[in-house]
Design a protein around this motif. Structure first.
Motif, PDB file in Angstrom:
ATOM      1  N   GLN A 108       0.809  -1.215   0.000  1.00  0.00           N
ATOM      2  CA  GLN A 108       0.000   0.000   0.000  1.00  0.00           C
ATOM      3  C   GLN A 108       0.844   1.268   0.000  1.00  0.00           C
ATOM      4  O   GLN A 108       0.589   2.200  -0.782  1.00  0.00           O
ATOM      5  CB  GLN A 108      -0.945  -0.001   1.203  1.00  0.00           C
ATOM      6  CG  GLN A 108      -2.012  -1.086   1.128  1.00  0.00           C
ATOM      7  CD  GLN A 108      -3.026  -0.999   2.249  1.00  0.00           C
ATOM      8  OE1 GLN A 108      -2.798  -0.350   3.263  1.00  0.00           O
ATOM      9  NE2 GLN A 108      -4.150  -1.671   2.077  1.00  0.00           N
ATOM     10  N   PHE A 109       1.857   1.326   0.860  1.00  0.00           N
ATOM     11  CA  PHE A 109       2.665   2.544   0.940  1.00  0.00           C
ATOM     12  C   PHE A 109       3.435   2.789  -0.351  1.00  0.00           C
ATOM     13  O   PHE A 109       3.674   3.941  -0.732  1.00  0.00           O
ATOM     14  CB  PHE A 109       3.623   2.474   2.126  1.00  0.00           C
ATOM     15  CG  PHE A 109       2.976   2.774   3.458  1.00  0.00           C
ATOM     16  CD1 PHE A 109       1.613   2.720   3.619  1.00  0.00           C
ATOM     17  CD2 PHE A 109       3.748   3.109   4.559  1.00  0.00           C
ATOM     18  CE1 PHE A 109       1.010   2.988   4.844  1.00  0.00           C
ATOM     19  CE2 PHE A 109       3.169   3.393   5.789  1.00  0.00           C
ATOM     20  CZ  PHE A 109       1.791   3.335   5.926  1.00  0.00           C
ATOM     21  N   ALA A 110       3.863   1.725  -1.033  1.00  0.00           N
ATOM     22  CA  ALA A 110       4.558   1.887  -2.311  1.00  0.00           C
ATOM     23  C   ALA A 110       3.668   2.580  -3.331  1.00  0.00           C
ATOM     24  O   ALA A 110       4.152   3.235  -4.269  1.00  0.00           O
ATOM     25  CB  ALA A 110       5.009   0.527  -2.844  1.00  0.00           C
ATOM     26  N   ARG A 111       2.366   2.458  -3.138  1.00  0.00           N
ATOM     27  CA  ARG A 111       1.398   3.073  -4.041  1.00  0.00           C
ATOM     28  C   ARG A 111       0.799   4.348  -3.459  1.00  0.00           C
ATOM     29  O   ARG A 111      -0.179   4.883  -3.992  1.00  0.00           O
ATOM     30  CB  ARG A 111       0.294   2.056  -4.367  1.00  0.00           C
ATOM     31  CG  ARG A 111       0.809   0.916  -5.226  1.00  0.00           C
ATOM     32  CD  ARG A 111      -0.046  -0.323  -5.153  1.00  0.00           C
ATOM     33  NE  ARG A 111       0.433  -1.345  -6.100  1.00  0.00           N
ATOM     34  CZ  ARG A 111       1.507  -2.107  -5.876  1.00  0.00           C
ATOM     35  NH1 ARG A 111       2.193  -1.973  -4.744  1.00  0.00           N
ATOM     36  NH2 ARG A 111       1.908  -2.978  -6.781  1.00  0.00           N
ATOM     37  N   GLY A 112       1.372   4.807  -2.344  1.00  0.00           N
ATOM     38  CA  GLY A 112       0.898   6.048  -1.735  1.00  0.00           C
ATOM     39  C   GLY A 112      -0.426   5.904  -1.028  1.00  0.00           C
ATOM     40  O   GLY A 112      -1.141   6.890  -0.824  1.00  0.00           O
ATOM     41  N   ILE A 113      -0.771   4.679  -0.620  1.00  0.00           N
ATOM     42  CA  ILE A 113      -2.053   4.416   0.047  1.00  0.00           C
ATOM     43  C   ILE A 113      -1.821   4.289   1.548  1.00  0.00           C
ATOM     44  O   ILE A 113      -0.994   3.492   1.997  1.00  0.00           O
ATOM     45  CB  ILE A 113      -2.701   3.118  -0.474  1.00  0.00           C
ATOM     46  CG1 ILE A 113      -2.941   3.210  -1.984  1.00  0.00           C
ATOM     47  CG2 ILE A 113      -4.005   2.837   0.261  1.00  0.00           C
ATOM     48  CD1 ILE A 113      -3.332   1.877  -2.616  1.00  0.00           C
ATOM     49  N   ASP A 114      -2.526   5.064   2.331  1.00  0.00           N
ATOM     50  CA  ASP A 114      -2.441   4.989   3.796  1.00  0.00           C
ATOM     51  C   ASP A 114      -3.784   5.436   4.357  1.00  0.00           C
ATOM     52  O   ASP A 114      -4.130   6.613   4.302  1.00  0.00           O
ATOM     53  CB  ASP A 114      -1.315   5.892   4.314  1.00  0.00           C
ATOM     54  CG  ASP A 114      -1.145   5.805   5.822  1.00  0.00           C
ATOM     55  OD1 ASP A 114      -1.823   4.955   6.442  1.00  0.00           O
ATOM     56  OD2 ASP A 114      -0.343   6.578   6.382  1.00  0.00           O
ATOM     57  N   HIS A 115      -4.542   4.465   4.908  1.00  0.00           N
ATOM     58  CA  HIS A 115      -5.895   4.755   5.381  1.00  0.00           C
ATOM     59  C   HIS A 115      -5.937   5.157   6.856  1.00  0.00           C
ATOM     60  O   HIS A 115      -7.028   5.349   7.392  1.00  0.00           O
ATOM     61  CB  HIS A 115      -6.800   3.530   5.166  1.00  0.00           C
ATOM     62  CG  HIS A 115      -6.954   3.149   3.723  1.00  0.00           C
ATOM     63  ND1 HIS A 115      -7.470   4.005   2.773  1.00  0.00           N
ATOM     64  CD2 HIS A 115      -6.639   1.991   3.054  1.00  0.00           C
ATOM     65  CE1 HIS A 115      -7.483   3.407   1.608  1.00  0.00           C
ATOM     66  NE2 HIS A 115      -6.984   2.189   1.741  1.00  0.00           N
TER      67      HIS A 115
END
Length: 264
Positions: free
Chosen positions: A101-108
């Motif tokens: 997720q972080f590699a794709r800029g995703i952080d919920h």
């Protein structure tokens, strides 16, 4: 910039400020232009910004995880973009989800004004002052087990290990050490804390002893660490096996000899 100047004027410390669309990227942005910088990572530029950055940019990726990833040819975030999430989870547990997720800029994760857990600790006050290192080490082991149990329950690992000692005259000493990889295992907590205790046992009698972990990050309590030392991995697997027995038969079902009182 105005906020940074105001903090410096009133408190006397320098701060850098990062702005983005989630917590992970805001933290990355705050590290771009220290000590008094102000950086912004926009949502549209997230993927292009992250692609060429090293995997160590991702929160929680320490030296051991970097080495493990490197063995698979993964050194940059662009390499992670080619990885399947299921494969990463299979190899790295909950860290695999974060890598994907972080590699794709995703952080919920939500930004909350309520302070998150900063440390997990346990301490004990003795009925009488103790100077005997063997007795103190047995007490330290039990404290490390308690800290480990709480950390596993919370799904958190700590990178900094701390011990606390207090004498009858209320003189307090704290000693800390930082690990390359965060841990929630009692064995590793004890191994890091024990040398500090030994150095402080030079004749002083202690009334209180404490142990704790800090600089916390999410961790999978059922997964052995990604460590190149096979001995550490064996210890971790043994401890995790003991945890399963304790969960099934009770906390006293399995104990280590170092925690038992020695008969004269």
């Amino acid at each position: 910039a105005r906020l940074a100047r105001k903090i410096h004027e009133k408190i006397g410390i320098s701060v850098s400020i990062g702005l983005s669309h989630n917590k992970f990227l805001a933290k990355v942005a705050s590290d771009l232009d220290k000590p008094r910088g102000f950086s912004v990572i926009g949502k549209a530029e997230t993927r292009s910004f992250l692609r060429s950055r090293p995997v160590s940019t991702i929160w929680g990726v320490g030296k051991m995880t970097q080495k493990s990833l490197a063995r698979s040819g993964v050194t940059e975030i662009s390499h992670l973009l080619k990885c399947d999430q299921a494969d990463l989870v299979k190899q790295y547990g909950v860290m695999g989800v974060r890598l994907y997720q972080f590699a794709r800029g995703i952080d919920h994760r939500k930004v909350s004004p309520v302070s998150e857990t900063k440390s997990i600790s346990n301490e004990t006050t003795f009925n009488e002052d103790i100077r005997d290192l063997d007795v103190l080490e047995r007490a330290l082991w039990k404290l490390c087990e308690n800290v480990s149990r709480r950390a596993k329950k919370a799904g958190l690992a700590g990178r900094t290990i701390t011990i606390k000692l207090k004498s009858a005259s209320f003189r307090t000493r704290t000693r800390s050490t930082s690990l390359d990889e965060a841990t929630l295992l009692a064995e590793r907590i004890f191994a890091a804390a024990r040398p500090h205790l030994a150095r402080e046992c030079t004749g002083t009698s202690w009334r209180l002893l404490g142990a704790g972990i800090s600089h916390l990050e999410p961790a999978d309590p059922e997964k052995a660490p990604l460590d190149l030392d096979s001995g550490v991995v064996r210890q971790a697997k043994a401890e995790l096996a003991m945890d399963k027995l304790r969960n099934k038969f009770g906390p006293e079902a399995v104990t280590k000899g170092r925690g038992l009182e020695r008969k004269p």
